[in-house]
Design a protein around this motif. Structure first.
Motif, short mmCIF file in Angstrom:
data_model
loop_
_atom_site.label_atom_id
_atom_site.label_comp_id
_atom_site.label_asym_id
_atom_site.label_seq_id
_atom_site.Cartn_x
_atom_site.Cartn_y
_atom_site.Cartn_z
N ALA A 1 17.86 15.59 9.48
CA ALA A 1 18.90 16.28 8.72
C ALA A 1 18.49 17.75 8.65
O ALA A 1 17.29 18.08 8.72
CB ALA A 1 19.02 15.68 7.33
N PRO A 2 19.44 18.66 8.49
CA PRO A 2 19.09 20.08 8.43
C PRO A 2 18.26 20.42 7.19
O PRO A 2 18.50 19.90 6.10
CB PRO A 2 20.44 20.79 8.38
CG PRO A 2 21.49 19.76 8.35
CD PRO A 2 20.87 18.42 8.41
N PHE A 3 17.28 21.30 7.39
CA PHE A 3 16.46 21.83 6.30
C PHE A 3 15.87 23.14 6.75
O PHE A 3 15.91 23.48 7.93
CB PHE A 3 15.34 20.84 5.90
CG PHE A 3 14.29 20.65 6.94
CD1 PHE A 3 13.17 21.49 6.99
CD2 PHE A 3 14.40 19.64 7.89
CE1 PHE A 3 12.20 21.31 7.96
CE2 PHE A 3 13.43 19.46 8.85
CZ PHE A 3 12.32 20.30 8.89
N GLU A 4 15.31 23.88 5.81
CA GLU A 4 14.61 25.14 6.12
C GLU A 4 13.20 25.06 5.57
O GLU A 4 12.99 24.60 4.46
CB GLU A 4 15.34 26.33 5.49
CG GLU A 4 16.66 26.64 6.14
CD GLU A 4 17.26 27.93 5.60
OE1 GLU A 4 16.49 28.85 5.23
OE2 GLU A 4 18.50 28.01 5.56
N PHE A 5 12.26 25.52 6.38
CA PHE A 5 10.89 25.64 5.90
C PHE A 5 10.82 26.81 4.92
O PHE A 5 11.33 27.89 5.20
CB PHE A 5 9.92 25.92 7.06
CG PHE A 5 9.59 24.72 7.89
CD1 PHE A 5 8.67 23.78 7.46
CD2 PHE A 5 10.22 24.52 9.11
CE1 PHE A 5 8.36 22.67 8.23
CE2 PHE A 5 9.91 23.42 9.90
CZ PHE A 5 8.98 22.49 9.45
N VAL A 6 10.19 26.57 3.78
CA VAL A 6 9.91 27.64 2.83
C VAL A 6 8.46 28.07 3.00
O VAL A 6 8.15 29.25 3.09
CB VAL A 6 10.17 27.17 1.37
CG1 VAL A 6 9.77 28.24 0.37
CG2 VAL A 6 11.64 26.79 1.21
N SER A 7 7.56 27.09 3.08
CA SER A 7 6.14 27.40 3.27
C SER A 7 5.42 26.16 3.80
O SER A 7 5.93 25.05 3.71
CB SER A 7 5.49 27.86 1.96
OG SER A 7 5.48 26.80 1.03
N SER B 1 20.18 20.82 1.30
CA SER B 1 21.24 20.50 0.36
C SER B 1 21.21 19.02 0.03
O SER B 1 20.71 18.21 0.81
CB SER B 1 22.61 20.89 0.93
OG SER B 1 22.90 20.10 2.06
N GLY B 2 21.70 18.68 -1.14
CA GLY B 2 21.73 17.29 -1.57
C GLY B 2 22.19 17.21 -3.01
O GLY B 2 22.64 18.20 -3.58
N CYS B 3 22.07 16.03 -3.58
CA CYS B 3 22.46 15.83 -4.99
C CYS B 3 21.30 16.16 -5.93
O CYS B 3 21.48 16.82 -6.93
CB CYS B 3 22.92 14.39 -5.21
SG CYS B 3 24.37 13.97 -4.22
N ASP B 4 20.10 15.68 -5.59
CA ASP B 4 18.91 16.02 -6.37
C ASP B 4 17.63 15.92 -5.55
O ASP B 4 16.57 16.26 -6.03
CB ASP B 4 18.80 15.15 -7.63
CG ASP B 4 18.72 13.67 -7.34
OD1 ASP B 4 18.51 13.28 -6.18
OD2 ASP B 4 18.88 12.89 -8.29
N GLY B 5 17.72 15.45 -4.32
CA GLY B 5 16.55 15.37 -3.45
C GLY B 5 15.66 14.18 -3.70
O GLY B 5 14.67 13.97 -2.99
N LEU C 1 8.72 17.66 11.80
CA LEU C 1 9.03 17.11 10.48
C LEU C 1 10.44 16.54 10.51
O LEU C 1 11.37 17.21 10.98
CB LEU C 1 8.93 18.19 9.40
CG LEU C 1 9.30 17.75 7.99
CD1 LEU C 1 8.31 16.73 7.45
CD2 LEU C 1 9.36 18.96 7.06
N GLN C 2 10.58 15.33 10.02
CA GLN C 2 11.89 14.70 9.91
C GLN C 2 12.27 14.56 8.45
O GLN C 2 11.48 14.07 7.64
CB GLN C 2 11.89 13.32 10.56
CG GLN C 2 13.23 12.62 10.46
CD GLN C 2 13.18 11.20 10.98
OE1 GLN C 2 12.26 10.45 10.67
NE2 GLN C 2 14.17 10.83 11.78
N LEU C 3 13.50 14.99 8.14
CA LEU C 3 14.09 14.76 6.82
C LEU C 3 15.23 13.78 7.00
O LEU C 3 16.12 14.00 7.83
CB LEU C 3 14.62 16.07 6.22
CG LEU C 3 15.55 15.93 5.00
CD1 LEU C 3 14.82 15.30 3.81
CD2 LEU C 3 16.15 17.28 4.62
N ILE C 4 15.18 12.69 6.27
CA ILE C 4 16.30 11.74 6.21
C ILE C 4 16.99 11.99 4.88
O ILE C 4 16.41 11.77 3.82
CB ILE C 4 15.81 10.29 6.34
CG1 ILE C 4 15.07 10.10 7.65
CG2 ILE C 4 16.98 9.32 6.20
CD1 ILE C 4 14.30 8.80 7.76
#
Length: 149
Positions: free
Chosen positions: A53-59, A74-78, A103-106
């Motif tokens: 799923a789309p995400f951005e690295f912060v650190s 983005s999401g409801c609360d993560g 890294l994979q985000l589901i």
């Protein structure tokens, strides 16, 4: 006497205040390097087929044997997000040697709110025997990280 009491109270207040500031650890993530959130998986097939799923690295930083990654998505609360850190299994023959990770985000949350989350991954499974140092290249992350063990 009253003036002396005020000065003593003020000095004690300053002492307690400065002790509180010295004890706080504001900038360091609260990660115990003896226990990471997830294991790192070494699997060439999974690495090549990995979709996220789309995400951005912060650190990203290495703390002991854990790789701590902060992402935004983005999401409801993560709270329902799931993660995998997958190593390709390939080792670039350089000094120090290099490994390649994704890294994979589901994320099945259907809300548009933005959240930040920090997760950590155990790096012990990707150690190279007799090396002591590896450069980690994480797909989508600007730069690389040195893992010294």
């Amino acid at each position: 006497m009253n003036n002396l009491l005020k000065k003593a109270s003020f000095a004690i207040g300053i002492m307690f205040c400065s002790m509180n500031v010295l004890c706080e650890d504001v900038d360091e993530p609260n990660i115990d390097d003896s226990f990471c959130d997830y294991e790192t998986v070494v699997n060439a097939n999974l690495y090549s087929d990995l979709q996220s799923a789309p995400f951005e690295f912060v650190s990203a930083e290495i703390i002991g044997d854990c790789l701590a990654i902060e992402i935004g998505a983005s999401g409801c609360d993560g709270d329902t997000w799931e993660f995998k850190l997958v190593d390709s299994g390939a080792v670039a023959e350089s000094l120090p040697e290099q490994r390649f990770l994704k890294l994979q985000l589901i994320n099945n949350e259907l809300c548009d709110a933005a959240f930040l989350r920090t997760i950590s991954f155990d790096l012990k499974p990707i150690r190279i025997q007799d090396s002591g140092e590896i450069i980690l290249n994480i797909d989508g992350f600007d730069g690389s990280l040195n893992y010294i063990y």
